[in-house]
Design a protein around this motif. Structure first.
Motif, PDB file in Angstrom:
ATOM      1  N   SER A   1     -22.172  10.715  -4.417  1.00  0.00           N
ATOM      2  CA  SER A   1     -22.580   9.399  -3.923  1.00  0.00           C
ATOM      3  C   SER A   1     -21.445   8.403  -4.116  1.00  0.00           C
ATOM      4  O   SER A   1     -20.608   8.558  -5.008  1.00  0.00           O
ATOM      5  CB  SER A   1     -23.839   8.903  -4.653  1.00  0.00           C
ATOM      6  OG  SER A   1     -23.575   8.667  -6.025  1.00  0.00           O
ATOM      7  N   GLY A   2     -21.412   7.375  -3.244  1.00  0.00           N
ATOM      8  CA  GLY A   2     -20.366   6.364  -3.317  1.00  0.00           C
ATOM      9  C   GLY A   2     -19.187   6.688  -2.409  1.00  0.00           C
ATOM     10  O   GLY A   2     -19.255   7.593  -1.567  1.00  0.00           O
ATOM     11  N   SER A   3     -18.099   5.943  -2.573  1.00  0.00           N
ATOM     12  CA  SER A   3     -16.899   6.112  -1.752  1.00  0.00           C
ATOM     13  C   SER A   3     -15.659   6.188  -2.627  1.00  0.00           C
ATOM     14  O   SER A   3     -15.546   5.466  -3.628  1.00  0.00           O
ATOM     15  CB  SER A   3     -16.743   4.935  -0.773  1.00  0.00           C
ATOM     16  OG  SER A   3     -17.813   4.886   0.138  1.00  0.00           O
ATOM     17  N   LEU A   4     -14.729   7.057  -2.237  1.00  0.00           N
ATOM     18  CA  LEU A   4     -13.475   7.237  -2.956  1.00  0.00           C
ATOM     19  C   LEU A   4     -12.308   7.080  -1.995  1.00  0.00           C
ATOM     20  O   LEU A   4     -12.465   7.241  -0.781  1.00  0.00           O
ATOM     21  CB  LEU A   4     -13.402   8.635  -3.574  1.00  0.00           C
ATOM     22  CG  LEU A   4     -14.405   8.988  -4.670  1.00  0.00           C
ATOM     23  CD1 LEU A   4     -14.344  10.475  -4.980  1.00  0.00           C
ATOM     24  CD2 LEU A   4     -14.135   8.177  -5.935  1.00  0.00           C
ATOM     25  N   GLN A   5     -11.148   6.769  -2.547  1.00  0.00           N
ATOM     26  CA  GLN A   5      -9.930   6.700  -1.747  1.00  0.00           C
ATOM     27  C   GLN A   5      -8.843   7.519  -2.442  1.00  0.00           C
ATOM     28  O   GLN A   5      -8.612   7.395  -3.648  1.00  0.00           O
ATOM     29  CB  GLN A   5      -9.455   5.260  -1.588  1.00  0.00           C
ATOM     30  CG  GLN A   5      -8.243   5.114  -0.667  1.00  0.00           C
ATOM     31  CD  GLN A   5      -7.865   3.652  -0.448  1.00  0.00           C
ATOM     32  OE1 GLN A   5      -7.928   2.838  -1.361  1.00  0.00           O
ATOM     33  NE2 GLN A   5      -7.474   3.327   0.765  1.00  0.00           N
ATOM     34  N   VAL A   6      -8.198   8.394  -1.662  1.00  0.00           N
ATOM     35  CA  VAL A   6      -7.057   9.145  -2.150  1.00  0.00           C
ATOM     36  C   VAL A   6      -5.823   8.270  -1.978  1.00  0.00           C
ATOM     37  O   VAL A   6      -5.569   7.766  -0.884  1.00  0.00           O
ATOM     38  CB  VAL A   6      -6.875  10.463  -1.365  1.00  0.00           C
ATOM     39  CG1 VAL A   6      -5.717  11.264  -1.942  1.00  0.00           C
ATOM     40  CG2 VAL A   6      -8.164  11.289  -1.390  1.00  0.00           C
ATOM     41  N   VAL A   7      -5.081   8.067  -3.056  1.00  0.00           N
ATOM     42  CA  VAL A   7      -3.932   7.160  -3.004  1.00  0.00           C
ATOM     43  C   VAL A   7      -2.705   7.816  -3.628  1.00  0.00           C
ATOM     44  O   VAL A   7      -2.816   8.724  -4.451  1.00  0.00           O
ATOM     45  CB  VAL A   7      -4.217   5.826  -3.739  1.00  0.00           C
ATOM     46  CG1 VAL A   7      -5.407   5.103  -3.136  1.00  0.00           C
ATOM     47  CG2 VAL A   7      -4.439   6.067  -5.229  1.00  0.00           C
ATOM     48  N   ASP A   8      -1.543   7.357  -3.204  1.00  0.00           N
ATOM     49  CA  ASP A   8      -0.283   7.758  -3.824  1.00  0.00           C
ATOM     50  C   ASP A   8       0.426   6.485  -4.261  1.00  0.00           C
ATOM     51  O   ASP A   8       0.248   5.417  -3.648  1.00  0.00           O
ATOM     52  CB  ASP A   8       0.581   8.542  -2.830  1.00  0.00           C
ATOM     53  CG  ASP A   8       1.693   9.309  -3.535  1.00  0.00           C
ATOM     54  OD1 ASP A   8       1.702   9.325  -4.784  1.00  0.00           O
ATOM     55  OD2 ASP A   8       2.544   9.887  -2.845  1.00  0.00           O
ATOM     56  N   ILE A   9       1.188   6.588  -5.305  1.00  0.00           N
ATOM     57  CA  ILE A   9       1.895   5.425  -5.854  1.00  0.00           C
ATOM     58  C   ILE A   9       3.380   5.563  -5.522  1.00  0.00           C
ATOM     59  O   ILE A   9       4.003   6.566  -5.842  1.00  0.00           O
ATOM     60  CB  ILE A   9       1.706   5.305  -7.375  1.00  0.00           C
ATOM     61  CG1 ILE A   9       0.212   5.306  -7.740  1.00  0.00           C
ATOM     62  CG2 ILE A   9       2.388   4.044  -7.880  1.00  0.00           C
ATOM     63  CD1 ILE A   9      -0.573   4.160  -7.137  1.00  0.00           C
ATOM     64  N   THR A  10       3.924   4.557  -4.836  1.00  0.00           N
ATOM     65  CA  THR A  10       5.334   4.581  -4.468  1.00  0.00           C
ATOM     66  C   THR A  10       6.200   4.290  -5.692  1.00  0.00           C
ATOM     67  O   THR A  10       5.700   3.871  -6.748  1.00  0.00           O
ATOM     68  CB  THR A  10       5.625   3.542  -3.379  1.00  0.00           C
ATOM     69  OG1 THR A  10       5.361   2.226  -3.905  1.00  0.00           O
ATOM     70  CG2 THR A  10       4.746   3.774  -2.162  1.00  0.00           C
ATOM     71  N   GLU A  11       7.498   4.476  -5.550  1.00  0.00           N
ATOM     72  CA  GLU A  11       8.420   4.244  -6.665  1.00  0.00           C
ATOM     73  C   GLU A  11       8.419   2.792  -7.114  1.00  0.00           C
ATOM     74  O   GLU A  11       8.706   2.492  -8.281  1.00  0.00           O
ATOM     75  CB  GLU A  11       9.833   4.675  -6.271  1.00  0.00           C
ATOM     76  CG  GLU A  11       9.994   6.180  -6.079  1.00  0.00           C
ATOM     77  CD  GLU A  11      11.428   6.571  -5.771  1.00  0.00           C
ATOM     78  OE1 GLU A  11      12.280   5.666  -5.694  1.00  0.00           O
ATOM     79  OE2 GLU A  11      11.693   7.776  -5.615  1.00  0.00           O
ATOM     80  N   ASP A  12       8.107   1.872  -6.185  1.00  0.00           N
ATOM     81  CA  ASP A  12       8.076   0.456  -6.573  1.00  0.00           C
ATOM     82  C   ASP A  12       6.686   0.018  -7.027  1.00  0.00           C
ATOM     83  O   ASP A  12       6.412  -1.168  -7.184  1.00  0.00           O
ATOM     84  CB  ASP A  12       8.553  -0.428  -5.415  1.00  0.00           C
ATOM     85  CG  ASP A  12       7.703  -0.267  -4.155  1.00  0.00           C
ATOM     86  OD1 ASP A  12       6.745   0.537  -4.184  1.00  0.00           O
ATOM     87  OD2 ASP A  12       7.995  -0.940  -3.156  1.00  0.00           O
ATOM     88  N   GLY A  13       5.770   0.983  -7.227  1.00  0.00           N
ATOM     89  CA  GLY A  13       4.469   0.671  -7.804  1.00  0.00           C
ATOM     90  C   GLY A  13       3.380   0.316  -6.823  1.00  0.00           C
ATOM     91  O   GLY A  13       2.264  -0.028  -7.236  1.00  0.00           O
TER      92      GLY A  13
END
Length: 257
Positions: free
Chosen positions: A86-98
């Motif tokens: 249940s609910g919503s998720l987001q797949v994220v990546d973090i760049t070198e500058d944050g």
């Protein structure tokens, strides 16, 4: 015999707190049915036999996360396959500058973390809760056994991976679009699903304007202005956590222009 307090705690590990007391009061057989129904709503597991469901059910661990909690951390071991209940998720990546770059959205029934489970690698991206969420974790050993011994799970996994490759390719193409407004049009077009007789389409569990901005490398203000313009043109309508595409043909023309 299990005490009432311990029983409630056990149930709270399986269902949201609002439902815990109700389920705890139910007979043990009914509690098993409740979890089995949850698992049946996961497309990857939907064709498993009752015997197979009962065999893997004890291996599941259920976790609750608050909005903005990190559900998976990039670089962590791939020790489990995860399912969003249940609910919503987001797949994220973090760049070198944050900066956080959104890669894709996850909705109830979706599974994630499969690549690290399959090849035994570290997590290649982080997963963040966009809303309060309920997640089921299946240990890697059990997941790998399913992949190799259940034809229905193996077939669905193969189709999923093929679709993921195509979706990732479409998303990379989207990010290469220099016109920001067109990038937003294309993003909405990728998320839309037909509704009713097909004359309209809908985007369910619409991400926030900031989340959309993160995913397509623009500003929240630009997303807001573009969606407002589409609304004024009668192409879309905003609903409660959803976007109705009233004129999919008009949106498609903007994407192709």
């Amino acid at each position: 015999m299990t005490t009432g307090k311990k029983k409630l705690q056990e149930v709270e590990d399986l269902v949201p707190p609002a439902e815990a007391a109700k389920v705890a009061a139910a007979p043990a057989e009914q509690q098993q049915v409740n979890l089995q129904i949850h698992l049946r709503k996961i497309p990857l597991l939907s064709e498993l036999s009752d015997e197979e469901i009962l065999r893997i059910k004890p291996d599941f661990r259920i976790r609750q996360y608050a909005k903005r909690d990190i559900v998976l951390q990039k670089g962590a071991p791939g020790d489990s396959l995860l399912f969003l209940l249940s609910g919503s998720l987001q797949v994220v990546d973090i760049t070198e500058d944050g900066r956080a770059i959104g890669l894709r959205m996850l909705q109830p029934g979706d599974f994630f973390g499969e690549i690290a489970v399959i090849n035994g690698s570290m997590r290649s991206a982080s997963v963040v809760a966009l809303t309060p969420v309920l997640v089921a974790l299946l240990p890697r050993a059990t997941a790998l056994h399913l992949f190799s011994h259940s034809p229905s799970v193996a077939n669905r996994m193969l189709r999923f991976l093929a679709e993921k490759v195509q979706r990732d390719s479409e998303f990379r193409a989207l990010l290469s679009i220099h016109n920001t407004a067109k990038r937003i049009y294309t993003f909405i077009d990728l998320l839309k699903k037909p509704e009713g007789d097909g004359q309209q389409a809908v985007v369910e569990n619409l991400p926030t304007h900031q989340d959309i901005a993160n995913m397509i490398n623009t500003s929240r203000e630009t997303v807001t202005r573009t969606l407002l313009a589409l609304t004024q043109q009668g192409i879309i309508q905003k609903g409660q956590h959803r976007l109705i595409i009233v004129r999919p043909d008009a949106l498609q023309k903007l994407v192709q222009s």
